[in-house]
Design an enzyme around this catalytic site. Structure first.
Site, mmCIF file in Angstrom:
data_model
loop_
_atom_site.group_PDB
_atom_site.id
_atom_site.type_symbol
_atom_site.label_atom_id
_atom_site.label_comp_id
_atom_site.label_asym_id
_atom_site.label_seq_id
_atom_site.Cartn_x
_atom_site.Cartn_y
_atom_site.Cartn_z
ATOM 1 N N HIS A 1 -8.619 -0.419 -8.508
ATOM 2 C CA HIS A 1 -7.212 -0.286 -8.147
ATOM 3 C C HIS A 1 -7.086 1.017 -7.355
ATOM 4 O O HIS A 1 -6.441 1.964 -7.778
ATOM 5 C CB HIS A 1 -6.333 -0.296 -9.399
ATOM 6 C CG HIS A 1 -4.891 -0.622 -9.148
ATOM 7 N ND1 HIS A 1 -4.240 -1.654 -9.809
ATOM 8 C CD2 HIS A 1 -3.973 -0.074 -8.323
ATOM 9 C CE1 HIS A 1 -2.974 -1.694 -9.404
ATOM 10 N NE2 HIS A 1 -2.792 -0.739 -8.501
ATOM 11 N N ARG B 1 -3.188 -5.588 -18.702
ATOM 12 C CA ARG B 1 -4.028 -5.477 -17.511
ATOM 13 C C ARG B 1 -4.096 -4.002 -17.108
ATOM 14 O O ARG B 1 -3.066 -3.395 -16.806
ATOM 15 C CB ARG B 1 -3.418 -6.322 -16.386
ATOM 16 C CG ARG B 1 -4.126 -6.188 -15.062
ATOM 17 C CD ARG B 1 -3.565 -7.138 -14.009
ATOM 18 N NE ARG B 1 -4.215 -6.885 -12.739
ATOM 19 C CZ ARG B 1 -3.637 -6.276 -11.707
ATOM 20 N NH1 ARG B 1 -2.372 -5.890 -11.762
ATOM 21 N NH2 ARG B 1 -4.317 -6.057 -10.607
ATOM 22 N N ASN C 1 -0.026 -10.905 -6.885
ATOM 23 C CA ASN C 1 1.038 -9.913 -7.066
ATOM 24 C C ASN C 1 2.162 -10.275 -6.118
ATOM 25 O O ASN C 1 1.931 -10.457 -4.913
ATOM 26 C CB ASN C 1 0.536 -8.497 -6.752
ATOM 27 C CG ASN C 1 -0.483 -8.008 -7.778
ATOM 28 O OD1 ASN C 1 -0.785 -8.707 -8.745
ATOM 29 N ND2 ASN C 1 -0.999 -6.815 -7.570
ATOM 30 N N GLU D 1 -5.136 -5.915 -4.773
ATOM 31 C CA GLU D 1 -4.433 -5.805 -3.490
ATOM 32 C C GLU D 1 -5.297 -5.186 -2.392
ATOM 33 O O GLU D 1 -5.002 -4.092 -1.886
ATOM 34 C CB GLU D 1 -3.138 -4.991 -3.667
ATOM 35 C CG GLU D 1 -2.178 -5.590 -4.670
ATOM 36 C CD GLU D 1 -0.854 -4.826 -4.789
ATOM 37 O OE1 GLU D 1 -0.734 -3.754 -4.169
ATOM 38 O OE2 GLU D 1 0.040 -5.312 -5.487
ATOM 39 N N TYR E 1 6.174 -9.316 -4.886
ATOM 40 C CA TYR E 1 7.325 -8.405 -4.935
ATOM 41 C C TYR E 1 8.482 -8.835 -4.045
ATOM 42 O O TYR E 1 9.637 -8.694 -4.407
ATOM 43 C CB TYR E 1 6.893 -6.977 -4.548
ATOM 44 C CG TYR E 1 6.061 -6.333 -5.644
ATOM 45 C CD1 TYR E 1 6.678 -5.665 -6.699
ATOM 46 C CD2 TYR E 1 4.673 -6.435 -5.645
ATOM 47 C CE1 TYR E 1 5.928 -5.095 -7.731
ATOM 48 C CE2 TYR E 1 3.920 -5.868 -6.672
ATOM 49 C CZ TYR E 1 4.554 -5.198 -7.708
ATOM 50 O OH TYR E 1 3.814 -4.650 -8.733
ATOM 51 N N GLU F 1 1.037 -9.116 -11.119
ATOM 52 C CA GLU F 1 2.059 -8.063 -11.010
ATOM 53 C C GLU F 1 3.336 -8.675 -10.471
ATOM 54 O O GLU F 1 3.298 -9.484 -9.537
ATOM 55 C CB GLU F 1 1.659 -6.952 -10.020
ATOM 56 C CG GLU F 1 0.695 -5.942 -10.538
ATOM 57 C CD GLU F 1 0.399 -4.858 -9.503
ATOM 58 O OE1 GLU F 1 1.284 -4.522 -8.683
ATOM 59 O OE2 GLU F 1 -0.735 -4.358 -9.524
HETATM 60 O O1 IFM Z 1 2.513 0.519 -8.069
HETATM 61 C C1 IFM Z 1 2.035 -0.507 -7.272
HETATM 62 C C2 IFM Z 1 0.711 -1.015 -7.804
HETATM 63 O O2 IFM Z 1 -0.224 -0.013 -7.915
HETATM 64 C C3 IFM Z 1 0.161 -2.084 -6.892
HETATM 65 N N1 IFM Z 1 1.146 -3.098 -6.634
HETATM 66 C C4 IFM Z 1 2.456 -2.691 -6.251
HETATM 67 C C5 IFM Z 1 2.985 -1.662 -7.208
HETATM 68 C C6 IFM Z 1 4.398 -1.210 -6.778
HETATM 69 O O3 IFM Z 1 4.341 -0.645 -5.516
#
Ligand code: IFM
Length: 477
Positions: free
Chosen positions: A136, A92, A309, A181, A311, A382
């Site tokens: 992005h 990706r 995504n 995002e 985290y 992600e």
């Molecule tokens: O590096 C970033 C990415 O560009 C977008 N999502 C989160 C990642 C980590 O912060």
């Protein structure tokens, strides 16, 4: 009794059975143009908001810029070979808008498009499925000068750009995500100012969010018309939002942040409406007068997939009278109308970004999107972690990152077991790169990059991930 299919409440797993993913599960890794390409002025590329922002004193740690980054623009064939060695099924990447349409309007830049043609050919030649993200975060600077995402016209410019990329690459790229995002583009870019273009106005952030989604919808319509066979989607960054206590006030704080972080995007895109409570919360910020008749129909144009995504989790609490909340997101306007909500830390293990490690949050997030919003195939586009890496004898033994991946893949598998149509997973990131306002000080890569020599060193997590892909699952620990 605890549910045995679930990972433990927080943190990483230290044991687990062998697990196998469904046949055809799409294993990948992700990057983004400005974070890795470098070659900022090569072949007719003009500045994006991130060039301007990173070259402005005090905006990024150490004044770091993406001028050179990982020099992927010049090293692309070697990088694709590395992907093939890791056994990636998909890669990706994002297209740099100012590389292929300098200035953000008008004719395509053949030299810029040629880079992506060569990239896609190289990927296909190695049996790697290209997954293209159109945006992005690198808005061409002239579009920002004309008002940026708070201006409605930017959405139309984005659709034109999408068409131009579809014309060039649509015959060879099957998977497309429009935005990466949009919350970050809107609320960090125009709200807190922590990201480019660094503006700080809550109403602008809300308008930007709307026009990003409008651009997404228009782009989907353009792509669908020219490539009916393409798989089209959007990538949103989602967080479970949990109240710090069971008090009604904390529950309300969680509701507000959930509305801004998650439902602001999920509801328009997947339901064609803004949540009523979000609009009420934002009443002091905006009257939503920027939303025109027909916008929400465009924004909710049907998709083929949703990219998520993931985290970490937000744990929040109600404001305490007379006390300023911590400047966690370089507040105040990252959460317009809810600036006084407190973000609480739980004292659980964190990554080098100080983000709490919470694998069960991935299960919750995937289940929620499937349960509350859509039957569409979902992809984790992600997931990953920054940790401090050290090179010892030419090796990087990143056990902490490996454990993070392991726990989140077990969570992804648990979600599939619970009925979520999760079809793929992309590790963030293939290689260390320019981590936006943090510059090169945070490493998310499975491959270590020595920024002086541009030597790449696959870390332990990369070798481990290659084995996961090979066996389509995880070994018992
Ligand atoms: O590096 C970033 C990415 O560009 C977008 N999502 C989160 C990642 C980590 O912060």
């Amino acid at each position: 009794m605890s549910d045995p299919t679930r990972p433990p409440a927080v943190g990483v797993l230290d044991q687990g059975p062998a697990i196998t993913f469904p046949p055809g599960f799409l294993w990948g890794a992700a990057t983004a143009a400005y974070q890795i390409e470098g070659a900022a002025t090569a072949g007719g590329r003009t500045p994006s908001i991130w060039d301007t922002f990173s070259h402005t004193e005090g905006r990024t740690v150490g004044g770091h810029t993406g001028d050179v980054a990982c020099d992927h623009f010049h090293r692309m064939p070697d990088d694709v070979r590395l992907m093939a060695e890791l056994g990636l099924k998909s890669y990706r990447f994002s297209v740099s808008w100012p590389r292929v349409q300098p200035g953000g309007s008008g004719a395509a830049n053949a030299e810029g498009l040629d880079f992506y043609r060569r990239l896609v050919d190289e990927l296909l030649g190695h049996g790697i499925e290209p997954w293209l993200t159109l945006y992005h975060w690198d808005l061409p600077q002239p579009l920002e000068d004309a008002g940026g995402w708070p201006a409605r016209d930017t959405a139309a410019r984005f659709a034109d750009y999408a068409q131009l990329v579809a014309d060039a690459l649509g015959d060879r790229v099957r998977y497309w995500t429009t935005l990466n995002e949009p919350w970050c583009s809107a609320f960090l870019g125009y709200g807190s100012g922590a990201h480019a273009p660094g503006r700080t106005d809550g109403a602008d952030a809300v308008r930007a969010g709307h026009h990003l989604m409008l651009g997404h919808g228009l782009a989907v319509q353009a792509l669908r018309a020219s490539r009916p066979d393409a798989q089209l989607g959007i990538t949103v960054n989602l967080y479970p939002v949990t109240p710090a206590t069971d008090s009604p006030a904390d529950a309300d704080a969680a509701r507000r942040i959930d509305a801004l972080a998650n439902r602001f995007f999920l509801d328009p895109v997947l339901r064609g409406s803004y949540p009523a409570d979000l609009q009420a919360d934002l009443a002091s910020v905006t009257d939503f007068g920027h939303v025109r008749d027909g916008d929400l129909e465009i924004i909710s144009t049907p998709l083929d997939l949703v990219g998520i995504n993931y985290y970490s989790r937000h744990v929040v609490a109600a404001p305490v009278e007379g006390e300023q909340p911590e400047a966690y997101w370089r507040a105040p306007t990252c959460w317009p109308g809810s600036e006084d909500v407190r973000f609480v830390t739980r004292g659980v293990p964190v990554t080098d970004m100080d983000w709490e490690i919470d694998a069960p949050g991935l299960v919750e997030t995937l289940e929620r999107v499937h349960r509350d919003y859509t039957d569409l195939p979902l992809y984790v586009t992600e997931n990953g972690s920054a940790f401090v890496d050290t090179v010892v004898d030419g090796q990087v033994d990143d056990t902490d990152r490996l454990a993070y991946f392991d726990s989140h893949l077990r969570a992804a598998h648990a979600a599939i077991g619970a009925g979520v149509p999760l079809r793929g997973y992309f590790a963030w990131s293939l290689m260390d790169n320019f981590e936006w306002a943090w510059g090169y000080t945070k490493r998310f890569g499975m491959v270590y990059v020595d920024y002086d020599s541009q030597v790449r060193i696959p870390k332990s997590s990369a070798r481990w991930y290659a084995e996961v892909i090979r066996r389509n699952g995880l070994a018992a620990q």
